[in-house]
Design a protein around this motif. Structure first.
Motif, short mmCIF file in Angstrom:
data_model
loop_
_atom_site.label_atom_id
_atom_site.label_comp_id
_atom_site.label_asym_id
_atom_site.label_seq_id
_atom_site.Cartn_x
_atom_site.Cartn_y
_atom_site.Cartn_z
N ASN A 45 0.82 -1.21 0.00
CA ASN A 45 0.00 0.00 0.00
C ASN A 45 0.85 1.26 0.00
O ASN A 45 0.52 2.24 0.65
CB ASN A 45 -0.94 0.01 1.21
CG ASN A 45 -2.08 -0.95 1.03
OD1 ASN A 45 -2.40 -1.32 -0.09
ND2 ASN A 45 -2.68 -1.38 2.11
N ASP A 46 1.94 1.23 -0.75
CA ASP A 46 2.73 2.45 -0.83
C ASP A 46 2.02 3.44 -1.76
O ASP A 46 1.09 3.11 -2.48
CB ASP A 46 4.17 2.17 -1.26
CG ASP A 46 4.28 1.59 -2.65
OD1 ASP A 46 3.25 1.32 -3.27
OD2 ASP A 46 5.42 1.42 -3.14
N ARG A 47 2.46 4.65 -1.73
CA ARG A 47 1.78 5.74 -2.42
C ARG A 47 1.64 5.51 -3.92
O ARG A 47 0.59 5.78 -4.52
CB ARG A 47 2.52 7.05 -2.15
CG ARG A 47 1.84 8.25 -2.73
CD ARG A 47 2.65 9.51 -2.41
NE ARG A 47 1.97 10.64 -2.91
CZ ARG A 47 1.29 11.51 -2.17
NH1 ARG A 47 1.22 11.33 -0.89
NH2 ARG A 47 0.68 12.53 -2.71
N VAL A 48 2.68 5.01 -4.56
CA VAL A 48 2.65 4.81 -6.01
C VAL A 48 1.58 3.77 -6.38
O VAL A 48 0.80 3.98 -7.31
CB VAL A 48 4.04 4.37 -6.52
CG1 VAL A 48 3.98 4.02 -7.99
CG2 VAL A 48 5.06 5.47 -6.26
N VAL A 49 1.55 2.68 -5.65
CA VAL A 49 0.57 1.62 -5.95
C VAL A 49 -0.84 2.14 -5.76
O VAL A 49 -1.72 1.91 -6.59
CB VAL A 49 0.84 0.38 -5.06
CG1 VAL A 49 -0.27 -0.64 -5.23
CG2 VAL A 49 2.17 -0.23 -5.38
#
Length: 93
Positions: A45-49
């Motif tokens: 759930n990192d920002r890019v994903v």
């Protein structure tokens, strides 16, 4: 905040884990009494994903009505045009 306080007051400390995924495997595995895996802790759930997922959902939201509506509208206008041509021929005869 009130719910967190309620949980802290209600759940026995040995059964409560306040965990932040940034802490990685160690606190989670220690709490569960299990060994720490060799791999890195998954961070999906990192920002890019999340940004990509949101953009895909927005695109799908705008595209699917076009995919569904355009053929229906085209069929409607073709049928309407054919029916109108048929009534114009009847008027001429």
């Amino acid at each position: 905040e009130a719910w967190t306080d309620f949980v802290r007051d209600t759940v026995p400390p040995e059964k409560l884990l306040e965990f932040d995924v940034r802490q990685g495997w160690v606190p989670l595995c220690k709490f569960l009494g299990d060994s720490v895996p060799e791999g890195k802790f998954p961070h999906i759930n990192d920002r890019v994903v999340v940004d990509v997922i949101v953009k895909v959902f927005i695109a799908v939201t705008w595209v699917w009505p076009l995919i569904v509506a355009l053929p229906i509208l085209a069929a409607y206008f073709l049928v309407r045009r054919c029916l109108l041509k048929g009534t114009e021929k009847d008027k001429i005869n």
